[in-house]
Design an enzyme around this catalytic site. Structure first.
Site, PDB file in Angstrom:
ATOM      1  CG  ASP A  13      13.154  -3.886  13.414  1.00  0.00           C
ATOM      2  OD1 ASP A  13      12.794  -4.354  12.328  1.00  0.00           O
ATOM      3  OD2 ASP A  13      13.003  -2.681  13.708  1.00  0.00           O
ATOM      4  CG  ASP A  26       6.010   6.048  24.108  1.00  0.00           C
ATOM      5  OD1 ASP A  26       6.553   7.154  23.914  1.00  0.00           O
ATOM      6  OD2 ASP A  26       6.443   5.231  24.949  1.00  0.00           O
TER       7      ASP A  26
END
Length: 544
Positions: A149, A302
């Site tokens: 990214d 997460d």
């Protein structure tokens, strides 16, 4: 003659009237001051002191909650160690096949995808990509996926060249980019799972850019998932390569070691549930898909995935004997950004999923209680608020309002017990325990502020700042002496400085006017607030 007497009489009248006016003003001022003193005494006796006594009682309850949670988790972790209930005894982890075994072909191994999300990771990209490409696994059963990214064109080209180099050595490595950073890490991982070649992968191992798994990582973790279809996640422990760099990293090591050795171990043993750490773990692809995939609604993507998978009945296992090298934030700015994300995200996630946890039908009431009370409320909300309020606000106020008393057991015994329980994770740093307590008390301010931002979904609720990595510090020259650049608000933390001043004034007042020893608690705490407020903790790195 008569005219002179009249003049003197007139002057005398004016003088006496002026004197009377002055006396009247003085009397008025005295009356006003007396009224304010009486009002303050009444407010103090009837409002402030009762409020402080109520605050002391509230802290009594919270301290017991925090201590009970620490004792409970510590007992569970200790019992598991005493009974030698290692993960290998609870779940099968027999080797899938041996490469040198006659007739054992690569078909015996499941397809594994290794994901490495990264963003402008110039200092560490070679370490993570190299470690992933050296994993011991059949070449035709392994795909390494680098999800870049990066916004820096130079770094993107470096990462791409590194991937091409490993591809030239026969590694099945994919270099993937996307148009924007929508969803940050969650969006990056979600986009990575959409590629056609991922569909054939049964398991997904994930590593952040600074993580370096050992070559036998997959050999040790994948068998747990292969032999136990109910397992969704195998989480391993982090090993810190830069723990000795500075005082900041040493204190982080103490916190993280407790988290893994006690909190993760206890969650795995109690109900096969804990928060996924976002890296150094292996997921079953089926569990990711069934849970709805990666979500970017919070900065705790997460934990979000782990919670949704846990509510569907999937089981997790923590294997502390498998350690993956990683890097701790070495600068205070990087650490504060990380802690904001780790505190803000779970608070927002709890708000969004509270009713969903209650309504879940595939998990037991015990598991729901653990998720709500221990995993969220006691550990993250109550623990953080108690640490901040008791040590940084209540004790200094008690100095100014001695009518409200703190029991000795709450002031000394319980904090000491909590501190000793927290220190079991890193015995080598026991001599730093006092500094660690002072540091954690100050960081509780930053964390609780982040919790409020997340819970009320304020402007910074979804702020994602990638934690700065320094890589090999030996390559940096005189890193501690490099001047720091940046804006004023990045160089100084005003809220910490203000509270440090409040604590300092309270400590001086206690030393001069009181006969107790509260200043022994408050003065060191004020020094730590100043150390963090002026960024005297951690390494100083140029941002050029």
């Amino acid at each position: 003659m008569e005219g002179g007497q009249a003049l003197r009489a007139a002057v005398g009248d004016v003088f006496f009237r002026a004197s009377d006016d002055q006396l009247s003003i003085s009397a008025t001022i005295a009356a006003v001051v007396e009224w304010w003193v009486r009002a303050w005494g009444q407010v103090r006796a009837e409002l402030l002191v009762p409020l402080l006594r109520a605050a002391v009682a509230m802290c009594m309850v919270m301290s017991v909650i925090v201590l009970a949670e620490k004792v409970f988790l510590g007992m569970v972790s200790s019992v598991m160690k005493l009974l030698r209930r290692r993960p290998g005894r609870t779940y099968r982890c027999d080797p899938i096949a041996r490469p040198d075994e006659e007739g054992a072909g690569s078909e015996a191994y499941p397809m594994v995808l290794v994901q490495i999300p990264m963003y402008n990771e110039k200092e560490v990209y070679q370490l993570s990509i190299g470690a992933a490409c050296r994993l011991t696994w059949p070449v035709d059963r392994l795909i390494v996926q680098v999800l870049d990214d990066s916004t820096d064109a130079v770094i993107k080209e470096l990462v791409k060249s590194e991937c091409e180099r490993w591809a030239g050595e026969g590694v099945n490595i994919k270099y993937e980019t996307r148009k924007d950073r929508a969803g940050y890490k969650a969006g990056n991982l979600k986009e990575g799972m959409r590629h056609a070649y991922v569909r054939g992968c049964e398991f997904v191992a994930m590593f952040d850019a600074d993580f370096q798994p050992a070559p036998d990582f997959l050999v040790k973790t994948i068998p747990f998932l292969v032999h136990s279809p109910s397992l969704a996640l195998v989480q391993t422990r982090w090993k810190f390569v830069n723990a000795n760099d500075c005082l900041l990293t040493r204190m982080q090591e103490m916190s993280m070691d407790y988290h893994f050795k006690v909190e993760q171990e206890a969650g795995s043993s109690l109900c096969n549930f804990f928060g996924y750490n976002g890296t150094a773990g292996v997921w079953r692809t089926e569990a990711i898909v069934e849970s709805g995939g990666w979500e970017d609604r919070t900065t705790a993507e997460d934990m979000d995935l782990a919670l949704r998978a846990g509510l569907l009945g999937w089981e997790f296992i923590y294997v502390g004997s498998i350690k993956v090298k990683s890097e701790l934030p070495s600068t205070l700015k990087a650490y504060r950004s990380q802690q904001h994300r780790w505190s803000c995200g779970p608070a927002l996630l709890f708000k969004k999923m509270f009713l969903q946890i209650l309504a879940a039908k595939k998990v037991s009431v015990w598991k729901k209680m653990y998720m709500i009370y221990d995993f969220f409320i006691a550990r993250r909300v109550v623990g953080t608020f108690f640490t901040l309020f008791f040590f940084s606000i209540l004790i200094p106020l008690i100095i100014l309002f001695p009518e409200a008393q703190i029991p000795v057991w709450e002031l000394i015994y319980i904090p000491t017990a909590i501190t000793l329980l927290n220190s079991v994770g890193t015995p080598r740093s026991i001599h730093l325990i006092i500094l660690w307590v002072l540091f954690e008390n100050v960081m509780a301010l930053h964390r609780f502020k982040a919790i409020l931002i997340g819970f009320f979904e304020a402007d910074r609720a979804n702020e994602w700042i990638v934690t700065q990595k320094l890589g090999n510090l030996q390559k940096l020259k005189s890193i501690a002496s490099v001047t720091r650049n940046g804006r004023f608000k990045d160089r100084f933390h005003c809220l910490e400085i203000v509270i440090g001043m409040f604590l300092l004034v309270s400590a001086c007042f206690d030393y001069i006017y009181r006969d107790d020893y509260f200043y022994l608690f408050v003065l060191p705490q004020s020094i730590m607030y100043f150390a963090i407020g002026f960024q005297f903790i951690g390494l100083s790195v140029s941002e050029d």
